[in-house]
Design a protein around this motif. Structure first.
Motif, PDB file in Angstrom:
ATOM      1  N   PHE A 140       0.632  -1.175   0.373  1.00  0.00           N
ATOM      2  CA  PHE A 140       0.114  -0.141   0.100  1.00  0.00           C
ATOM      3  C   PHE A 140       1.298   1.382  -0.503  1.00  0.00           C
ATOM      4  CE2 PHE A 140      -3.315  -2.309   1.405  1.00  0.00           C
ATOM      5  CZ  PHE A 140      -4.600  -1.800   0.873  1.00  0.00           C
ATOM      6  N   TYR A 141       1.799   1.086   0.518  1.00  0.00           N
ATOM      7  CA  TYR A 141       2.826   2.413   0.988  1.00  0.00           C
ATOM      8  C   TYR A 141       3.967   2.896  -0.807  1.00  0.00           C
ATOM      9  CZ  TYR A 141       7.074   5.414   2.458  1.00  0.00           C
ATOM     10  OH  TYR A 141       7.680   6.319   2.320  1.00  0.00           O
ATOM     11  N   ASN A 142       3.799   1.914  -0.838  1.00  0.00           N
ATOM     12  CA  ASN A 142       4.334   1.737  -1.909  1.00  0.00           C
ATOM     13  C   ASN A 142       3.596   2.318  -3.092  1.00  0.00           C
ATOM     14  OD1 ASN A 142       7.512   0.811  -1.512  1.00  0.00           O
ATOM     15  ND2 ASN A 142       6.944  -1.186  -1.526  1.00  0.00           N
ATOM     16  N   TRP A 143       2.718   1.302  -3.236  1.00  0.00           N
ATOM     17  CA  TRP A 143       1.556   1.960  -4.480  1.00  0.00           C
ATOM     18  C   TRP A 143       1.686   3.767  -4.074  1.00  0.00           C
ATOM     19  CZ3 TRP A 143      -3.280   4.348  -4.320  1.00  0.00           C
ATOM     20  CH2 TRP A 143      -3.366   4.592  -5.329  1.00  0.00           C
ATOM     21  N   GLY A 144       1.335   4.416  -3.104  1.00  0.00           N
ATOM     22  CA  GLY A 144       1.063   5.770  -2.439  1.00  0.00           C
ATOM     23  C   GLY A 144       2.199   6.137  -2.715  1.00  0.00           C
ATOM     24  N   VAL A 145       3.138   5.920  -2.445  1.00  0.00           N
ATOM     25  CA  VAL A 145       4.353   6.529  -3.307  1.00  0.00           C
ATOM     26  C   VAL A 145       4.094   6.959  -5.041  1.00  0.00           C
ATOM     27  CG1 VAL A 145       7.091   6.566  -3.507  1.00  0.00           C
ATOM     28  CG2 VAL A 145       5.815   6.425  -0.855  1.00  0.00           C
ATOM     29  N   ASP A 146       4.251   5.707  -5.388  1.00  0.00           N
ATOM     30  CA  ASP A 146       4.413   5.095  -7.108  1.00  0.00           C
ATOM     31  C   ASP A 146       2.944   6.953  -7.770  1.00  0.00           C
ATOM     32  OD1 ASP A 146       6.428   3.895  -6.608  1.00  0.00           O
ATOM     33  OD2 ASP A 146       5.263   2.207  -7.082  1.00  0.00           O
ATOM     34  N   ASN A 147       1.602   6.507  -7.239  1.00  0.00           N
ATOM     35  CA  ASN A 147       0.624   6.764  -7.743  1.00  0.00           C
ATOM     36  C   ASN A 147      -0.083   8.130  -7.416  1.00  0.00           C
ATOM     37  OD1 ASN A 147       0.415   4.656  -9.534  1.00  0.00           O
ATOM     38  ND2 ASN A 147       0.608   3.461  -7.401  1.00  0.00           N
TER      39      ASN A 147
END
Length: 112
Positions: free
Chosen positions: A98-105
């Motif tokens: 979830f964290y990585n998705w947020g950073v990417d998107n």
């Protein structure tokens, strides 16, 4: 290929999951506890913008679902430490995703 939740049992499991980690602060608290045990005051300082009342509420909810443990020490004043259970530690790859998705998107949009 996407899996569509169309089975009643799967929908109920998803709703139960959201009761556990769907609170505004739940994932932030769990994320902070990935690094190890924390005292209440440490959690209060580490989770940005959370107030004491909400932290207490979220900690009680996470303890009720056995995501965290609350250990009380007989000191004056009483010391309380929170840590993740085995069940809570299993959330680490999911919350990191979830964290990585947020950073990417999410940084494509203007901050509100």
């Amino acid at each position: 290929m996407k899996k569509i939740i169309n089975n009643f049992e799967e929908q109920c499991a998803f709703q139960e999951l959201l009761k556990v980690i769907g609170g505004k602060w739940s994932m932030s608290i769990i994320y902070v506890l990935f690094s190890g045990k924390k005292r209440f005051s440490e959690l209060e300082r580490t989770v940005p913008h959370i107030n004491t009342r909400m932290l207490v509420k979220e900690l009680k909810n996470l303890a009720e679902y056995k995501i965290i443990t609350r250990e009380v020490f007989a000191t004056v004043p009483p010391t309380v430490e929170y840590s993740l259970t085995i069940k809570g530690k299993k959330l680490e790859p999911i919350i990191n995703d979830f964290y990585n998705w947020g950073v990417d998107n999410l940084y494509d949009y203007p901050v509100k």
